[in-house]
Design an enzyme around this catalytic site. Structure first.
Site, mmCIF file in Angstrom:
data_model
loop_
_atom_site.group_PDB
_atom_site.id
_atom_site.type_symbol
_atom_site.label_atom_id
_atom_site.label_comp_id
_atom_site.label_asym_id
_atom_site.label_seq_id
_atom_site.Cartn_x
_atom_site.Cartn_y
_atom_site.Cartn_z
ATOM 1 N N ASN A 118 -21.619 -48.649 -18.099
ATOM 2 C CA ASN A 118 -22.981 -49.106 -18.381
ATOM 3 C C ASN A 118 -22.983 -50.073 -19.549
ATOM 4 O O ASN A 118 -22.151 -50.001 -20.449
ATOM 5 C CB ASN A 118 -23.905 -47.915 -18.655
ATOM 6 N N PHE A 122 -29.657 -49.823 -25.112
ATOM 7 C CA PHE A 122 -30.756 -49.094 -25.755
ATOM 8 C C PHE A 122 -32.122 -49.491 -25.185
ATOM 9 O O PHE A 122 -33.081 -49.736 -25.930
ATOM 10 C CB PHE A 122 -30.762 -49.317 -27.277
ATOM 11 N N SER A 186 -22.464 -47.057 -29.759
ATOM 12 C CA SER A 186 -22.622 -47.668 -28.437
ATOM 13 C C SER A 186 -21.959 -49.039 -28.439
ATOM 14 O O SER A 186 -22.122 -49.808 -29.392
ATOM 15 C CB SER A 186 -24.100 -47.820 -28.084
ATOM 16 N N ASN A 188 -22.822 -51.426 -26.489
ATOM 17 C CA ASN A 188 -23.700 -52.326 -25.737
ATOM 18 C C ASN A 188 -24.779 -53.001 -26.566
ATOM 19 O O ASN A 188 -25.633 -53.700 -26.026
ATOM 20 C CB ASN A 188 -24.329 -51.550 -24.575
ATOM 21 N N THR A 189 -24.764 -52.782 -27.882
ATOM 22 C CA THR A 189 -25.607 -53.536 -28.810
ATOM 23 C C THR A 189 -24.662 -54.298 -29.725
ATOM 24 O O THR A 189 -23.854 -53.689 -30.432
ATOM 25 C CB THR A 189 -26.521 -52.608 -29.627
ATOM 26 N N LYS A 229 -22.609 -39.796 -34.189
ATOM 27 C CA LYS A 229 -21.891 -39.981 -32.922
ATOM 28 C C LYS A 229 -20.925 -41.148 -33.062
ATOM 29 O O LYS A 229 -21.325 -42.255 -33.430
ATOM 30 C CB LYS A 229 -22.863 -40.237 -31.776
ATOM 31 N N ASN A 258 -18.642 -41.219 -27.800
ATOM 32 C CA ASN A 258 -19.434 -42.121 -26.964
ATOM 33 C C ASN A 258 -18.544 -42.698 -25.857
ATOM 34 O O ASN A 258 -17.414 -42.228 -25.647
ATOM 35 C CB ASN A 258 -20.024 -43.238 -27.841
#
Length: 354
Positions: A118, A122, A186, A188-189, A229, A258
């Site tokens: 993915n 967010f 994450s 993805n940011t 995390k 994560n």
């Protein structure tokens, strides 16, 4: 029930585009949450309770199995999650204001690996919406299981201002959170994982801890448990730096791990984003858990996440040092009653992991 899901229901869902299937599942869970009598019946069947509640950082968990952040991004259906047998639920990741996330498509299945990739970014409706959803549908003081709130930085917020986003989310949601998870891992940011470096980490975590203590003192109640995390892609040397900060600041726990930006040999496709589920992340996250457990002599509570798609995988996490586990991808592949299966297996082992 597991066989029915895997042979009949999952094939239908997997014919849909992944995020469309996720949205269908979200709708079903919201519907279940709106039916309290049905939730009560489901909970009576699914919610496995340990002989003694699992007590960590001032909270009690009926069993060791939780739902990881990312499934219920806006706090819309934790009551349904409890009804399906989870001993806690983590909602989010939430940012101060609504943001759409990254462009679609951004969620990809790899069934041969029991994995997902993915790059959601967010996507959420913001802290105010989450506050109202939790207060309406699963208010604090009327819960059967703890609710953690996973907080993050908005896409447009520069790193040197990131702490403002975490503080804003904390302030908005403190009255409805049982604990907070600081998500700096994450992939993805853009730039978010840089917050794991000591240059940013100590200031961020110290400022949030100070806000937590101030809020608790003002209200005359205990401070919220704070967890961090982390990513599975850190070196052990980088993990050492993080552990030193967490122990210095007396943080309550760590969630490991994560999703990963790495890929196993021969992995098909070239989609960017975080890989979750399957044997590859299972091993890496377990290694990180065990390293943390040994490095801290078991003093820092660990929530284990990554590749949990069987009772054996769940057992590995607890054997490695995790006190709780969380699911996401394994739940997608194994079905809605999988938490009950794992909680029963962990309960049966019981004293072996205490």
């Amino acid at each position: 029930m597991a066989l029915v899901y895997e042979k009949m229901i999952r094939p239908l869902l997997f014919r849909m585009e992944p995020e469309q299937a996720h949205d269908r599942g979200r709708t079903a869970l919201m519907t279940l949450s709106s039916l309290p009598t049905l939730c009560k019946l489901f909970r009576a069947y699914n919610l496995v309770r340990e002989d003694k509640p699992v007590k960590l950082f001032g909270l009690e968990f009926p069993n060791r199995v939780g739902l990881a952040a990312g499934m219920d991004k806006d706090g819309e259906f934790p009551r349904a999650i409890e009804a399906l047998g989870f001993g806690h639920v983590e909602v989010g990741t939430v940012t101060p204001e609504s943001q759409p996330g990254n462009p679609r498509p951004r969620l990809f299945r790899y069934p041969e690996y029991n994995a997902l990739v993915n790059r959601m970014g967010f996507n959420n409706r913001g802290s105010e919406v989450m506050l109202n959803a939790l207060a309406k549908h699963y208010p604090k003081g009327k819960r059967g299981v703890p609710v953690g709130v996973n907080i993050g930085k908005a896409k447009t917020t520069p790193l040197d201002k990131a702490v403002d986003d975490y503080i804003a989310c904390f302030r908005k949601l403190a009255d409805q959170a049982d604990y907070f998870t600081v998500n700096i891992s994450s992939p993805n940011t853009a730039g978010l994982r840089d917050l794991q470096s000591e240059a940013y980490l100590r200031d961020l975590l110290a400022t949030l801890r100070g806000e937590n203590k101030s809020h608790a003192k003002k209200l005359g109640r205990p401070a919220h448990p704070l967890l961090l995390k982390i990513a599975p892609d850190l070196s052990f040397k980088e993990i050492d730096v993080i552990l030193e900060v967490l122990l210095d600041l007396k943080y309550d726990g760590i969630i490991a791990t994560n999703t990963t930006i790495q890929r196993p040999n021969g992995f098909p496709g070239s989609e960017t984003g975080g890989l979750s589920g399957g044997a590859f992340i299972r091993k890496r996250s377990t290694d990180v858990i065990n390293y943390i457990y040994k490095s801290t002599s078991g003093k820092l509570p660990i929530v284990g996440v990554g590749g949990i798609d069987s009772p054996e995988a769940a057992g590995e996490k607890v054997d490695a040092g995790a006190s709780l586990i969380q699911l996401y991808t394994g739940w997608v592949y194994r079905g809605p009653f999988f938490a009950r299966t794992l909680a029963k297996a962990l309960k049966a082992k019981g004293e072996d992991w205490i």
